[in-house]
Design a protein around this motif. Structure first.
Motif, PDB file in Angstrom:
ATOM      1  N   LYS A   1       0.840  -1.206   0.000  1.00 12.65           N
ATOM      2  CA  LYS A   1       0.000   0.000   0.000  1.00 12.65           C
ATOM      3  C   LYS A   1       0.873   1.253   0.000  1.00 12.65           C
ATOM      4  N   GLN A   2       1.931   1.226   0.848  1.00 15.22           N
ATOM      5  CA  GLN A   2       2.819   2.394   0.906  1.00 15.22           C
ATOM      6  C   GLN A   2       3.524   2.607  -0.434  1.00 15.22           C
ATOM      7  N   PHE A   3       3.933   1.506  -1.082  1.00 16.23           N
ATOM      8  CA  PHE A   3       4.611   1.623  -2.377  1.00 16.23           C
ATOM      9  C   PHE A   3       3.683   2.195  -3.445  1.00 16.23           C
ATOM     10  N   LYS A   4       2.435   1.750  -3.442  1.00 19.24           N
ATOM     11  CA  LYS A   4       1.485   2.276  -4.419  1.00 19.24           C
ATOM     12  C   LYS A   4       1.330   3.785  -4.278  1.00 19.24           C
ATOM     13  N   THR A   5       1.285   4.223  -3.016  1.00 20.68           N
ATOM     14  CA  THR A   5       1.167   5.669  -2.786  1.00 20.68           C
ATOM     15  C   THR A   5       2.402   6.391  -3.314  1.00 20.68           C
ATOM     16  N   ARG A   6       3.560   5.870  -3.008  1.00 21.77           N
ATOM     17  CA  ARG A   6       4.801   6.490  -3.485  1.00 21.77           C
ATOM     18  C   ARG A   6       4.903   6.438  -5.002  1.00 21.77           C
ATOM     19  N   ASP A   7       4.480   5.284  -5.607  1.00 19.77           N
ATOM     20  CA  ASP A   7       4.562   5.142  -7.057  1.00 19.77           C
ATOM     21  C   ASP A   7       3.704   6.179  -7.770  1.00 19.77           C
ATOM     22  N   ALA A   8       2.553   6.493  -7.177  1.00 19.82           N
ATOM     23  CA  ALA A   8       1.674   7.499  -7.800  1.00 19.82           C
ATOM     24  C   ALA A   8       2.366   8.850  -7.845  1.00 19.82           C
ATOM     25  N   VAL A   9       3.038   9.200  -6.726  1.00 20.70           N
ATOM     26  CA  VAL A   9       3.753  10.480  -6.676  1.00 20.70           C
ATOM     27  C   VAL A   9       4.920  10.465  -7.663  1.00 20.70           C
ATOM     28  N   LYS A  10       5.651   9.340  -7.692  1.00 29.99           N
ATOM     29  CA  LYS A  10       6.801   9.241  -8.597  1.00 29.99           C
ATOM     30  C   LYS A  10       6.374   9.293 -10.051  1.00 29.99           C
ATOM     31  N   LEU A  11       5.216   8.678 -10.388  1.00 31.08           N
ATOM     32  CA  LEU A  11       4.752   8.630 -11.762  1.00 31.08           C
ATOM     33  C   LEU A  11       4.511  10.039 -12.299  1.00 31.08           C
ATOM     34  N   ALA A  12       3.888  10.883 -11.474  1.00 33.02           N
ATOM     35  CA  ALA A  12       3.639  12.258 -11.903  1.00 33.02           C
ATOM     36  C   ALA A  12       4.948  12.998 -12.139  1.00 33.02           C
ATOM     37  N   THR A  13       5.890  12.797 -11.208  1.00 31.15           N
ATOM     38  CA  THR A  13       7.203  13.454 -11.361  1.00 31.15           C
ATOM     39  C   THR A  13       7.923  12.944 -12.604  1.00 31.15           C
ATOM     40  N   MET A  14       7.839  11.615 -12.849  1.00 30.94           N
ATOM     41  CA  MET A  14       8.514  11.030 -13.993  1.00 30.94           C
ATOM     42  C   MET A  14       7.932  11.521 -15.315  1.00 30.94           C
ATOM     43  N   GLN A  15       6.627  11.722 -15.360  1.00 29.49           N
ATOM     44  CA  GLN A  15       6.009  12.231 -16.583  1.00 29.49           C
ATOM     45  C   GLN A  15       6.520  13.619 -16.925  1.00 29.49           C
TER      46      GLN A  15
END
Length: 459
Positions: A129-143
């Motif tokens: 669950k914690q990774f999914k939250t972090r991945d969402a933030v990272k995905l926006a930054t990566m885009q």
């Protein structure tokens, strides 16, 4: 009289009746016991049959239990030993283990592991669950970063295209220049190879000339040595057969068994006066040794008492160190072992030598006093022979070690290749220089009456 007969008959009748009754009772009793015995036997057979069936069933049960336990072929002793080992391994905490108690213990351990796994699974779910939250933030930054990178790549591709055009032009211009330079270089390489081949031929001619010069120098040195050094001893006694005798060198001079000397005319001490050799068989005392005498069969002169002996490479208390380089050619073959034995018989020490394949054994050092040079290797020789020969010659020059030819060495140790008896003795008789205690026939009991006595003044 008749009354007595009647009385007797009555008594006899009574006795017969009593006996008949007794026999009848006895027969009845015995028959009853026999019937009871037959019944007991039948019961015993039934019981034995039942017991055999139960035993067979018990054996089958035991075999099945052994199979279930994994001990199908073992006996009770082996099963007990293996059972104790298995229980120590799987259930060491149980004082009196059984299979059931061991299974229960292992089941408890499995349950504990399952509980631990369930706890870890819960923790894993939380982490996911914690990774999914972090991945969402990272995905926006990566885009956002991807858009920036795309713009940068477009600019780089444009610069690369312009650079490629410039490089292609430079390559086209350079190709012509390289082709012209390659043509000129190939011509130059061909010229250099031709000159190199000419130089190698000249070096080969120079090496042959150097070898010729060395052989000539060896011959000149041989001619420049008409007189030998002072003799080291003399023959003081010769046995009747001329094959054994005594010399006036003993333990005081440091001689040892196996040491050889050349025999020279007492009135003409030169290499030309060589008569044969003596080899020490036993050191008798401080000033005498028993020797084996080998006469040069090509000479007519006899070996006499008083003839002197000399070994130019041996001196009391000092050992010469030798190295052998090249092909030790004797009788048309490489006989390096014969040369090694000659050095040992003359009291020398071998520091290094090349074997028949050219391999180097040992090494040259500053203690090496002389190098015996055999035939130099040719173009057909092995690489090991050529390389080791060259290295040994270079090392001799660097350390200023004296070099003598093989023929010069053979002459100094009084060895003539044509003397087959000496060659056989050198090949077969060299052993460790420790006396075996054997003595000449001169001292045997059967010859005690006929032998001459060595002169005491000689000792």
């Amino acid at each position: 009289m008749n009354s007595k007969i009647e009385m007797g008959l009555k008594i006899a009748l009574i006795l017969f009746v009593i006996i008949a009754i007794t026999l009848g009772v006895t027969t009845f009793v015995f028959k009853k016991q026999r019937d009871e015995a037959y019944l007991e036997r039948d019961d015993a057979q039934k019981n034995a049959s039942t017991a055999q069936s139960e035993l067979s069933k018990a054996n089958e049960d035991i075999i099945e239990l052994k199979r279930m336990m994994g001990y199908a072929e073992e006996g009770i002793t082996e099963i007990t030993s293996k059972f104790e080992e298995e229980m120590k391994r799987v259930a060491p905490q149980i004082e009196v283990p059984t299979f059931l108690s061991a299974i229960e213990s292992m089941q408890k351990q499995i349950n504990n592991l399952r509980d631990e796994a369930a706890t870890k699974d819960k923790a894993m779910v939380e982490l996911q669950k914690q990774f999914k939250t972090r991945d969402a933030v990272k995905l926006a930054t990566m885009q956002k970063e991807e858009e920036k990178t795309k713009k940068i790549l477009e600019e780089k591709n444009k610069i690369a295209a312009d650079y490629k055009k410039s490089v292609d032009k430079t390559i086209t211009d350079t190709a012509s220049a390289v082709k012209l330079a390659e043509t000129n270089t190939n011509k130059r390489i061909t010229e250099i190879k031709e000159k190199e081949s000419t130089i190698q031929k000249q070096f080969g001619l120079m090496a042959q000339k150097d070898e010729t010069i060395k052989k000539t120098q060896d011959k000149l040195r041989a001619l420049e040595e008409p007189i030998l050094e002072n003799p080291q001893g003399s023959i003081v006694y010769i046995e009747g057969d001329g094959q054994r005798g005594f010399i006036n060198l003993g333990s005081t001079s440091g001689v040892i068994r196996g040491l050889s000397f050349g025999i020279y005319d007492k009135n003409d001490i030169s290499f030309e006066s060589l008569k044969g050799t003596v080899t020490i068989e036993k050191v008798m005392d401080a000033r005498s040794s028993q020797v084996r005498i080998e006469r040069d069969t090509e000479l007519e002169e006899d070996i006499e008492e008083g003839d002197v002996i000399l070994n130019p490479i041996w001196s009391p208390g000092k050992k010469e160190h030798f190295a052998l380089a090249g092909v030790m050619s004797i009788h048309g073959r490489n006989d390096v072992q014969l040369v090694l034995n000659l050095i040992r018989q003359s009291g020398g020490i071998i520091d290094a030598h090349q074997d028949k394949d050219g391999n180097l054994h040992g090494r040259i050092s500053d203690q090496t006093t002389c190098i015996i040079r055999g035939d130099a290797p040719t173009d057909a020789s092995s690489d090991a022979l050529r390389d080791n020969y060259t290295n040994m010659m270079d090392e001799a020059e660097r350390l200023s070690i004296r070099i003598i030819s093989l023929n010069d060495f053979l002459r100094k140790v009084a060895y003539k290749p044509s003397t087959t008896s000496r060659e056989e003795a050198v090949r077969s008789s060299y052993r460790a220089t420790t006396s075996t205690g054997s003595v000449s026939d001169l001292f045997s009991e059967e010859n005690s009456r006929s032998r001459r006595t060595p002169p005491k003044t000689a000792y």
